[in-house]
Write a protein that holds these residues in place. Structure first.
Motif, PDB file in Angstrom:
ATOM      1  N   SER A 586     -63.472   2.218  32.905  1.00  0.00           N
ATOM      2  CA  SER A 586     -64.232   2.439  31.682  1.00  0.00           C
ATOM      3  C   SER A 586     -65.056   1.195  31.385  1.00  0.00           C
ATOM      4  N   LEU A 587     -66.341   1.249  31.691  1.00  0.00           N
ATOM      5  CA  LEU A 587     -67.218   0.101  31.473  1.00  0.00           C
ATOM      6  C   LEU A 587     -67.480  -0.135  29.991  1.00  0.00           C
ATOM      7  N   ARG A 588     -67.583   0.937  29.189  1.00  0.00           N
ATOM      8  CA  ARG A 588     -67.923   0.777  27.778  1.00  0.00           C
ATOM      9  C   ARG A 588     -66.824   0.090  26.979  1.00  0.00           C
ATOM     10  N   ASN A 589     -65.596   0.089  27.509  1.00  0.00           N
ATOM     11  CA  ASN A 589     -64.484  -0.550  26.794  1.00  0.00           C
ATOM     12  C   ASN A 589     -64.158  -1.930  27.344  1.00  0.00           C
ATOM     13  N   ILE A 590     -65.076  -2.487  28.128  1.00  0.00           N
ATOM     14  CA  ILE A 590     -64.759  -3.761  28.774  1.00  0.00           C
ATOM     15  C   ILE A 590     -64.624  -4.890  27.762  1.00  0.00           C
ATOM     16  N   PHE A 591     -65.245  -4.738  26.588  1.00  0.00           N
ATOM     17  CA  PHE A 591     -65.137  -5.763  25.552  1.00  0.00           C
ATOM     18  C   PHE A 591     -64.149  -5.376  24.447  1.00  0.00           C
ATOM     19  N   THR A 592     -63.407  -4.291  24.690  1.00  0.00           N
ATOM     20  CA  THR A 592     -62.386  -3.868  23.731  1.00  0.00           C
ATOM     21  C   THR A 592     -61.041  -4.434  24.171  1.00  0.00           C
ATOM     22  N   LYS A 593     -60.477  -5.293  23.366  1.00  0.00           N
ATOM     23  CA  LYS A 593     -59.270  -6.025  23.759  1.00  0.00           C
ATOM     24  C   LYS A 593     -58.102  -5.088  24.043  1.00  0.00           C
ATOM     25  N   ASN A 594     -57.906  -4.094  23.187  1.00  0.00           N
ATOM     26  CA  ASN A 594     -56.749  -3.204  23.334  1.00  0.00           C
ATOM     27  C   ASN A 594     -56.863  -2.282  24.549  1.00  0.00           C
ATOM     28  N   ALA A 595     -58.066  -2.197  25.162  1.00  0.00           N
ATOM     29  CA  ALA A 595     -58.267  -1.301  26.308  1.00  0.00           C
ATOM     30  C   ALA A 595     -57.843  -1.927  27.625  1.00  0.00           C
ATOM     31  N   TRP A 596     -57.527  -3.194  27.639  1.00  0.00           N
ATOM     32  CA  TRP A 596     -57.162  -3.867  28.894  1.00  0.00           C
ATOM     33  C   TRP A 596     -55.682  -3.641  29.185  1.00  0.00           C
ATOM     34  N   ARG A 597     -55.411  -2.564  29.984  1.00  0.00           N
ATOM     35  CA  ARG A 597     -54.018  -2.225  30.335  1.00  0.00           C
ATOM     36  C   ARG A 597     -53.925  -1.796  31.799  1.00  0.00           C
ATOM     37  N   PRO A 598     -54.066  -2.620  32.860  1.00  0.00           N
ATOM     38  CA  PRO A 598     -54.530  -4.014  32.794  1.00  0.00           C
ATOM     39  C   PRO A 598     -56.040  -4.127  32.694  1.00  0.00           C
ATOM     40  N   LEU A 599     -56.764  -3.004  33.021  1.00  0.00           N
ATOM     41  CA  LEU A 599     -58.211  -2.971  32.901  1.00  0.00           C
ATOM     42  C   LEU A 599     -58.585  -1.748  32.077  1.00  0.00           C
ATOM     43  N   PRO A 600     -59.755  -1.750  31.461  1.00  0.00           N
ATOM     44  CA  PRO A 600     -60.189  -0.563  30.718  1.00  0.00           C
ATOM     45  C   PRO A 600     -60.279   0.645  31.639  1.00  0.00           C
ATOM     46  N   SER A 601     -59.757   1.764  31.214  1.00  0.00           N
ATOM     47  CA  SER A 601     -59.731   2.942  32.078  1.00  0.00           C
ATOM     48  C   SER A 601     -59.925   4.194  31.242  1.00  0.00           C
ATOM     49  N   GLY A 602     -60.144   5.324  31.955  1.00  0.00           N
ATOM     50  CA  GLY A 602     -60.194   6.625  31.315  1.00  0.00           C
ATOM     51  C   GLY A 602     -61.543   7.289  31.291  1.00  0.00           C
ATOM     52  N   ASP A 603     -62.636   6.609  31.722  1.00  0.00           N
ATOM     53  CA  ASP A 603     -63.972   7.206  31.662  1.00  0.00           C
ATOM     54  C   ASP A 603     -64.442   7.758  33.003  1.00  0.00           C
ATOM     55  N   GLY A 604     -63.590   7.734  34.025  1.00  0.00           N
ATOM     56  CA  GLY A 604     -63.931   8.353  35.299  1.00  0.00           C
ATOM     57  C   GLY A 604     -64.886   7.571  36.168  1.00  0.00           C
ATOM     58  N   GLN A 605     -65.195   6.336  35.797  1.00  0.00           N
ATOM     59  CA  GLN A 605     -66.084   5.508  36.613  1.00  0.00           C
ATOM     60  C   GLN A 605     -65.286   4.843  37.733  1.00  0.00           C
ATOM     61  N   LYS A 606     -65.995   4.378  38.746  1.00  0.00           N
ATOM     62  CA  LYS A 606     -65.334   3.764  39.897  1.00  0.00           C
ATOM     63  C   LYS A 606     -65.835   2.342  40.077  1.00  0.00           C
ATOM     64  N   LEU A 607     -64.903   1.412  40.142  1.00  0.00           N
ATOM     65  CA  LEU A 607     -65.214   0.006  40.353  1.00  0.00           C
ATOM     66  C   LEU A 607     -64.411  -0.480  41.547  1.00  0.00           C
ATOM     67  N   SER A 608     -65.110  -1.089  42.527  1.00  0.00           N
ATOM     68  CA  SER A 608     -64.447  -1.545  43.742  1.00  0.00           C
ATOM     69  C   SER A 608     -64.846  -2.985  44.031  1.00  0.00           C
TER      70      SER A 608
END
Length: 971
Positions: A586-608
């Motif tokens: 989840s790129l849009r939550n990258i600056f949301t502190k509570n979303a880091w579990r361990p990284l922001p997730s849930g929006d279906g995007q792929k980061l490699s």
């Protein structure tokens, strides 16, 4: 009362004063009363009273219990005993059925309990101090029943300690049952004992009852019966456990006997049906393999089967009939190599129904299975005799439709596909009507359900039976079209709801469609975030307002992947790989502190991200990001990626042949690509189109030309700018283990036609650096894969064999014949597709199982081991590869999807059209396994035999190759 019987112990031990007590004792009879006669040799020791207790009358098995009131004799003065009249009437009972009396419980004590907590036992009875009870009455009976229900005691009784006016003091007497410490299976193999630990239902720590032993014996016998042991004998022995208080061990002595197999299956009364066809329908009951010169005489309780003599066989032309030849040879030779002949009672019952169903499908709707007999023959195995009455053969007559307004009779007749004179087949008719739903569709019900008629109903009614002809009237209730009212999603604990919802074709306000339900299920499975076996749509029709609510239930599965490796490469130094892929980022939550579990997730995007190093020899850095729905409204996948690599050349060697590396000889590669795709709606919406711009820059410094196979290309800059256009159609049902559908991909890759901008350029007299400063080529790749299920799904997770057929082809060409063809972007064929290093400098690696990487199109010339390419080899410009795989899922668990496969593969590479021959191929066959693990992705191996590597006088070992794969399936 207290004056007549002061401080004396009244024994309330089973006088019939209450229906409640009678019910409590009778209810317990099924677990403590002696069972029906056990199987021969089965020992069922008495557990109604543990051995730790003194011998007392065992009343636990009494069906009609009673409450005895036995007051002691009154206390008499000294010396008066002799004068006492002991023949007079007994002292009157304080409890009378004719005069019940209310008491208040003033105290409850517990006796007989040695290991259980007193307060818990008393609480379990439901009686409390201060409670009012009536004697005779139901209160004590209810308390006894509650204690029996705990299954902790072999005896329960209430005794009166004291009665003081309207106050009563009770003593609860119990006898505890022992608990199970250990259980053992003698006479079973280790693997069988391990299975029996689960199947027997025994759990250490549970209370041991007669029912516990009987249930275990039943399950053990069932287990062995299903394995073909029909004469299994089981004895159970109970012995005290000396290491645990109030505990026992159960020892099951198992005598399996001989495994019973099916010797012959005989049919009687089947005048119109070949017995071998009937046997073929019995999928769970098979005759045993037979090789003998002295067959057992054919017998049957319903008439001896007529053997086929050799003269009759010749006279009837039996050599032209497979069934006749099989019938002739059957007493002597019978091959059943891939089917078990052990007898299973449950499967046999299912097979009897299959025989009847087969008869029905052939028009014999009145067929009956009159009787069947199982008996043992001389060799100790089992004969199965079945007597049938076939009845007459029926045909379909006229089929009329009633109630249909949406579709005319002609359309419905075409869909059902049954005509007057066709053989009567009830199963076929129900399938064509859609009374049994199927994903394939193509039936009458699907025709209506696909257009919103959720309340559609159809009832076939026999209107006339004329001889052997049956007329039908199809009575239809179409109902209104249902609108989708609410759509709910549950189970998506990690994935955001909008990611699931945007894949759904079931939108509130739209008409209900069965086909859109199936398609939505497929789209959710393709995401890769959920267990495809657990994606469940749940339509809930609302007949009152003509709407439907659809609830989607999903189950999250791990989808991220981690790659870690490290080692010491000797003279290369430290080697290792660190890679991580987040498939639900989840790129849009990258600056949301509570979303880091361990990284922001849930929006279906792929980061490699990946970093790899082979010490001084090689290093690489890779990054890619994909947004599957650019803009959020349409499926427009957008991908950006970047990579950078450095591969060094050995500049010198030590006296021991160890290479030395420095910064004076290397090839550096940098690349970036941007891709944008869109979903198409023509020819259908399984199609997609993608545009991708790629740029690669190769910087060579004193780099060995042996790698590229082009003399003189050792220094300089090489630029590769190209546009790739990909047309893709993917209709597979799921990504990891497809069972149906196809995936076809065709792309063309084009560089700018630089030679057209300068037509007078003399390429023949230019250096390699000048010729390839800007690479010019056109490249095409076709990949087509089809998946077809083989056989009917079996088991709760619908396992079935899947046949995969695949074709892969590639071609590299040029615009201008005067321009030399680039050494980059060619094809290297052979090997495992992972150990080759050529993809570092822009070649496609095409793996081929059973072969090392090869450098010629001649199938007779094959390297025996991996090595360097011969001088002048630049790679193939054309390749073909054909694959057939038969797969079977071992586990479809989302935490570890495993399947086995066997394959046949053929392929080859060619250096141009002059030597191209699509039938000159290297062939191989073998077996393999695939493991999909959540954190590591794909693990797999193949063991292949290259048929064209076989040499006269050489062993099979020289023609085999073991391939290992990690992270991805090679091309």
């Amino acid at each position: 009362m207290s004056r007549l019987f002061p401080k004396y112990l009244w024994l309330l031990s089973f006088l019939t004063f209450s229906t409640g007590i009678m019910q409590a004792r009778a209810q317990q009879a099924d677990t403590t009363a002696p069972a029906a006669a056990p199987a021969p040799g089965t020992t069922t020791p008495d557990t109604t009273r543990p051995s730790a207790y003194p011998a007392t009358p065992d009343t636990s098995s009494a069906v009609t219990p009673s409450l005895l009131l036995s007051p002691p004799s009154p206390v008499l003065p000294a010396g008066a005993a002799a004068a006492a009249d002991t023949t007079g009437p007994a002292a009157p009972s304080p409890f009378s059925l004719d005069n019940p009396k209310a008491y208040t419980i003033a105290g409850i004590t517990l006796t007989g309990a040695k290991y259980l907590d007193e307060s818990l036992v008393v609480a379990a009875s439901g009686l409390t101090i201060g409670q009012k009870i009536t004697l005779p009455g139901d209160a004590l009976g209810d308390a006894i029943r509650k204690l029996w229900d705990q299954k902790l005691f072999s005896d329960v009784a209430f005794l009166v300690d004291k009665i003081d006016g309207d106050k009563i003091y009770l003593d609860l007497h119990v006898a505890e049952r022992p608990r199970l410490a250990n259980f053992y299976f003698r006479g079973a193999s280790k693997s069988q004992a391990d299975e029996l630990k689960e199947k027997s239902g025994l759990i250490a720590g549970r209370v041991v009852t007669g029912s516990t032993r009987r249930d275990a014996i039943y399950k053990i016998r069932k287990y062995f019966t299903e394995k073909g042991y029909r004469d299994v004998d089981i004895n159970v022995t109970e012995r005290p456990n000396t290491t645990q208080l109030n505990s026992v061990d159960l020892v099951f002595d198992i005598r399996r006997g001989s495994k019973i197999k099916v010797n012959d299956i005989n049919f009687a009364g089947n005048g119109n049906m070949d017995p071998y066809r009937l046997k073929k329908k019995m999928k769970g009951t098979h005759e045993m393999t037979r090789f003998t010169l002295h067959p057992i005489p054919a017998t049957s309780v319903y008439g001896r089967p007529a053997p086929l003599s050799f003269s009759e066989y010749l006279k009837q032309g039996g050599f032209l009939s497979f069934s006749s030849t099989k019938r002739l040879l059957d007493p002597y030779v019978r091959l059943k190599l891939f089917s078990s002949s052990k007898f299973n009672e449950k499967k046999y019952e299912e097979d009897r129904d299959k025989v009847i169903s087969y008869y029905n499908s052939k028009g014999y709707r009145d067929v009956t299975l009159d009787k069947d007999t199982l008996y043992t023959v001389e060799n100790g195995n089992l004969n199965v005799d079945i007597k049938l009455t076939e009845g007459r053969k029926y045909y379909f007559g006229n089929i009329t439709w009633k109630g249909n307004t949406v579709y005319p009779d002609s359309v419905l007749n075409q869909v059902i596909g049954i005509h007057r004179g066709d053989i009567y087949n009830l199963e076929l008719m129900q399938k064509r009507l859609g009374t049994v739903p199927s994903q394939e569709g193509g039936d009458v019900s699907s025709l209506y359900l696909d257009y919103g008629y959720l309340f559609f109903r159809i009832t076939p009614v026999e209107t006339a039976i004329r001889g052997d002809t049956i007329d039908y009237e199809m009575r239809i209730i179409e109902g209104p079209q249902a609108d989708i009212k609410r759509v709910t999603i549950t189970g998506n604990d990690k994935t955001n709801e909008h990611v699931v919802r945007r894949e759904l074709r079931t939108v509130p306000g739209e008409k209900f469609s069965r086909q859109e339900i199936i398609r939505s299920t497929r789209e959710i499975s393709q995401l890769g975030f959920f267990n495809p076996e657990k994606v469940q749509p749940q339509p809930q029709p609302n007949a009152e307002d003509g709407t439907v609510d659809i609830g989607w239930t999903v189950e999250e599965k791990p989808s991220d992947q981690l790659q870690l490796s490290a080692g010491w490469g000797g003279y290369y130094g430290i080697t290792g790989t660190v890679g991580i892929t987040f498939n639900n980022f989840s790129l849009r939550n990258i600056f949301t502190k509570n979303a880091w579990r361990p990284l922001p997730s849930g929006d279906g995007q792929k980061l490699s991200l990946q970093i790899q190093s082979n010490g001084k020899y090689y290093s690489s850095y890779n990054f890619s990001f994909t947004e599957p729905w650019l803009g959020g409204k349409k499926r427009n996948p957008f991908t950006v990626s970047f990579f950078k690599t450095r591969m060094a050349n050995a500049t010198s060697y030590t006296g021991y042949g160890i290479p030395l590396f420095d910064n004076s000889s290397y090839m550096k590669t940098m690349g970036i690509s941007v891709a944008l795709g869109k979903q198409l709606h023509w020819p259908d919406d399984f199609f997609s189109l993608q545009y991708q711009i790629n740029y690669q820059r190769f910087k060579l410094k004193d780099f060995s030309d042996a790698y590229l196979g082009l003399p003189g290309l050792t220094d300089g800059i090489v630029n590769n700018l190209n546009l790739r256009i990909t047309l893709d159609r993917n209709s597979t049902d799921q990504p990891q283990f497809p069972r149906s559908g196809s995936h076809i991909s065709l792309f063309g890759q084009f560089t700018p036609p630089y030679s057209a901008f300068n037509p007078d350029k003399d390429y023949a007299h230019m250096t390699a650096q000048e010729n390839f400063k800007f690479i010019e080529y056109q490249k095409y790749r076709l990949t087509a894969e089809w998946y077809v299920p083989v056989g009917k799904p079996q088991g709760k997770d619908n396992r079935t064999f899947v046949l995969k057929a695949a074709i892969k082809m590639g071609f590299l060409g040029k615009y201008n014949n005067k321009v030399p063809l680039s050494p980059f972007e060619r094809f290297d064929v052979g090997g495992d597709g992972m150990s080759n290093m050529t993809y570092y400098y822009g070649k496609d690696i095409i793996s081929q199982r059973g072969y090392e990487e090869y450098y010629t199109s001649d199938p007779r010339v094959n390297p025996t081991s991996a090595g360097s390419p011969p001088p002048g080899y630049q790679g193939f410009t054309i390749f073909n590869k054909y694959t057939l795989e038969l797969r079977y899922p071992v586990s479809l668990n989302p935490s570890s999807t495993i399947y086995a496969l066997t394959f046949f593969e053929a392929g080859n590479g060619y250096e141009g059209f002059k030597e191209y021959n699509p039938f000159r191929l290297r062939r191989a066959a073998g077996i393999g396994m695939r493991f999909f693990l959540p954190m590591f992705g794909l693990l797999g191996f193949d063991y292949g035999v290259g048929f064209d590597r076989l040499q006269q006088g050489a062993g099979l070992k020289d023609a085999t190759k073991f391939n290992f794969m990690l992270g991805f399936e090679p091309d």
